[in-house]
Design a protein around this motif. Sequence first.
Motif, PDB file in Angstrom:
ATOM      1  N   GLU A 164      29.076  34.732  39.089  1.00 37.08           N
ATOM      2  CA  GLU A 164      30.195  35.228  39.878  1.00 37.08           C
ATOM      3  C   GLU A 164      31.194  34.135  40.220  1.00 37.08           C
ATOM      4  N   GLU A 220      36.606  46.181  45.626  1.00 37.42           N
ATOM      5  CA  GLU A 220      35.752  45.986  44.459  1.00 37.42           C
ATOM      6  C   GLU A 220      36.554  46.030  43.172  1.00 37.42           C
ATOM      7  N   ARG A 223      38.306  42.711  42.703  1.00 39.85           N
ATOM      8  CA  ARG A 223      37.402  41.678  42.168  1.00 39.85           C
ATOM      9  C   ARG A 223      37.170  41.863  40.671  1.00 39.85           C
ATOM     10  N   TRP A 226      40.307  40.796  38.808  1.00 41.90           N
ATOM     11  CA  TRP A 226      40.442  39.344  38.837  1.00 41.90           C
ATOM     12  C   TRP A 226      39.485  38.683  37.854  1.00 41.90           C
TER      13      TRP A 226
END
Length: 284
Positions: A164, A220, A223, A226
């Motif tokens: 992550e 979410e 993210r 991205w």
Amino acid sequence: MPASEDVLRALAQVMAPLARLLLASGLDYTRLAAELKPLFIEQARLELLRSGQKDTDSAISLLSGVHRKDVREWRTNGLSGRIAQEMSISSQVFARWVQDPLYRDRRKRPKPLPRLGLAPSFDSLARSVTQDIHPFTALTDLLRLGLVTVKTVKGQEWIVPHREGFVPPPGSRDLLDLFGANLSDHAAAAVGNLLGQPPQLEQSVFAEGVTPESSRELGELARKLWAQARAEMITEATRRYAADQGRADATCRLRFGAYYWAEDVSQQTPQPDPTATGDDRDDA
């Protein structure tokens, strides 16, 4: 050129969360004002030079509003000592890990690597980035940053990436370094656009009137988007960095980022304490 009063109103919005950080860190207005002096002096000097004027003490003082004695002290002591940080070797190693197909799995994620051995291994990964430092040195820094962990399987050490990406712990020096670099470049892009410089990407999407559940789900999605953009940018930036090495005009740096912020506007402002008088002086 934007009007002064309009600029101040916009800066009040920008400074509100920064003032919160300062106060939470035990820094008051007096300390901030002292730290701002060299910044105003340096930027005033650069503005004078950009406009073809001489950067005399008087001219800097007049433009910046800082007293001439402080400008003279700045001349004596030099610049404020802020150093532009280049991308660390460990960060370059992790970036190569993310984008090089040899070190990714079928889902195009950085895969666990044996520490030693022929490619693909962590040793070969680190050496593909630089021969100037030992791979163990890069590994030590990646461990410090929280980017990897080491696991032993059947007597063999494996380096496992945090897929992550790197999120430093709250309040850490690493997170503060990222905070300063990210906000500085974001502000530079926005200010450049305001002052009529060549347009830079500085946009956002705004929505109001959604439920907390929708806000979480949109977060979410942000993210996910991205992660996709980050991986594509790393791949292309790494390719161009390798192609540009050795060129005399390879003098530019860049930063590409994204952010997501959500809040409940109905609870934005805490209610004042009805027992507060607004004056702490003893009238006795």
